[in-house]
Design a protein around this motif. Structure first.
Motif, PDB file in Angstrom:
ATOM      1  N   GLN A   6       0.830  -1.205   0.000  1.00  0.00           N
ATOM      2  CA  GLN A   6       0.000   0.000   0.000  1.00  0.00           C
ATOM      3  C   GLN A   6       0.866   1.257   0.000  1.00  0.00           C
ATOM      4  N   GLY A  10       0.903   3.968  -3.035  1.00  0.00           N
ATOM      5  CA  GLY A  10       0.685   5.391  -2.764  1.00  0.00           C
ATOM      6  C   GLY A  10       1.838   6.243  -3.238  1.00  0.00           C
ATOM      7  N   GLY A  30       2.919  10.332  -0.646  1.00  0.00           N
ATOM      8  CA  GLY A  30       2.095   9.232  -1.148  1.00  0.00           C
ATOM      9  C   GLY A  30       2.171   7.991  -0.277  1.00  0.00           C
ATOM     10  N   GLY A  34      -0.880   6.430   1.655  1.00  0.00           N
ATOM     11  CA  GLY A  34      -1.210   5.060   1.297  1.00  0.00           C
ATOM     12  C   GLY A  34      -1.390   4.149   2.486  1.00  0.00           C
ATOM     13  N   THR A  92      -4.287  13.219  -3.744  1.00  0.00           N
ATOM     14  CA  THR A  92      -4.895  12.669  -2.523  1.00  0.00           C
ATOM     15  C   THR A  92      -5.998  11.672  -2.853  1.00  0.00           C
ATOM     16  N   VAL A  95      -4.500   8.285  -4.290  1.00  0.00           N
ATOM     17  CA  VAL A  95      -3.822   7.473  -3.279  1.00  0.00           C
ATOM     18  C   VAL A  95      -4.818   6.900  -2.278  1.00  0.00           C
ATOM     19  N   HIS A  99      -6.354   2.642  -2.277  1.00  0.00           N
ATOM     20  CA  HIS A  99      -6.054   1.743  -1.150  1.00  0.00           C
ATOM     21  C   HIS A  99      -7.194   0.755  -0.906  1.00  0.00           C
TER      22      HIS A  99
END
Length: 343
Positions: A6, A10, A30, A34, A92, A95, A99
């Motif tokens: 993750q 990100g 990021g 993330g 934003t 990312v 997830h």
């Protein structure tokens, strides 16, 4: 997916959107964003079942993360106005929203539409899969070495996305492969779960839940065209009825879509999530109630210790995945001699 994946996703997305403007700091932003949705693990909801079923809940909801993306975009823009507000929002939102969308491809269950929808679990990729993660890490490493050129990040994202698409395609192929066998066993209409075995998308596990028994199949793309091996595990409808008469039992059945194994162990009524891990190594077993002279006595759920997994299991999985072993017996986690089946 795991935290490293993750964070890598990100960082790759943030770098692709803003790496040329923000430089390496985009990767740090990021990676932090993330991992943000998974911070819900620090919340104690009071019982083991509550903690299990409310993870990936509100913090993974698209209804929460989308407005949060807007707020964070405004805050980041005030901090670093060199990047436009629109680009900050793109960063934003991409990312934060990717997830839970990636998590939804795993088996655990992700409440994308909390609080109004059930968990989403496509189950086409294992929670840790190096072939998804490594292209992202390679792109990040190339970016760090070469400087603010985003082509490597984009390539990593492309390869990982294609691999995720392959996982869904492979899942459908395996489902069609086992269809005739399940039809012959009278299980074609029973609830079915098709998911990859750990760390790969070559070897797959098919779980089918009938009223009095559960069927398990392990098959892969390196197998020959011979018949698949079906193993059966008993199920007790009476224990299921007892468990689902309890609020926490109902919650657990809702979260797992009914893929549970119930047992009476001594005076304990337990429920095991059979989706996660493999038979003999399922990590989530919960005590829902205890039996006494008055019958079933509910209690706040607790979780049994995770079973130990020996290092030899990886060798067993490797032999089965590569096709050097024709059969993997899930009941014993062993490889029978060539030409023999599971007892």
């Amino acid at each position: 997916m795991d935290s490293i994946t993750q964070a890598a996703l990100g960082a790759s997305l943030a770098g692709a959107v803003a790496g040329k403007t923000l430089g390496r700091s985009a990767l740090l932003i990021g990676a932090a964003l993330g991992t943000l949705p998974d911070l819900d693990v620090v919340i104690d909801y009071g019982t083991a079942v509550a903690n299990f079923t409310q993870h990936r809940g509100f913090s993974h909801s698209l209804f929460i993360l989308l407005p949060l993306s807007v707020l964070l975009a405004f805050a980041f823009h005030r901090w670093r106005p060199a990047l436009s507000l629109g680009r900050w929002f793109a960063l934003t939102a991409l990312v934060l929203l990717t997830h839970p969308l990636l998590d939804a491809f795993t088996t655990y269950g992700t409440q994308l539409f909390w609080p109004i929808g059930p968990p989403v679990a496509i189950s086409s990729i294992f929670i840790i899969d190096p072939l998804y993660t490594l292209p992202l890490l390679a792109g990040i490493l190339a970016y760090l070495v070469r400087g603010p050129h985003t082509s490597a990040l984009m390539a990593g994202l492309l390869f990982s996305t294609l691999y995720l698409g392959w996982s869904a395609t492979a899942q459908q192929i395996i489902s069609e492969r086992v269809g005739p066998t399940l039809a012959a066993e009278g299980l074609e209409d029973a609830p079915r779960l098709v998911q990859p075995m750990p760390f790969n998308t070559i070897l797959w596990r098919v779980t089918v839940v009938g009223e009095h028994r559960r069927a398990e199949i392990v098959t892969g793309f390196l197998d020959d065209n011979g018949p698949v091996t079906v193993e059966y595990f008993p199920r007790d409808p009476n224990l299921e009825a007892a468990a689902t008469s309890l609020p926490e039992g109902q919650r657990l059945a809702w979260f797992t879509h009914g893929f549970l194994h119930y047992e009476k162990a001594g005076d304990q009524l337990t429920a095991t999530d059979i989706r996660l891990g493999i038979p003999g190594a399922h990590p989530f077993t919960f005590i829902l109630a205890r039996y006494n002279e008055d019958g079933l006595n509910p209690e706040p759920s607790s979780r049994l210790e995770r079973p130990d997994i020996g290092g030899e299991l990886l060798g067993v999985l490797w032999s089965r995945m590569t096709g050097s072993a024709e059969v993997l017996c899930l009941a014993s986690l062993t490889l029978p001699p060539p030409g023999e089946g599971c007892t």
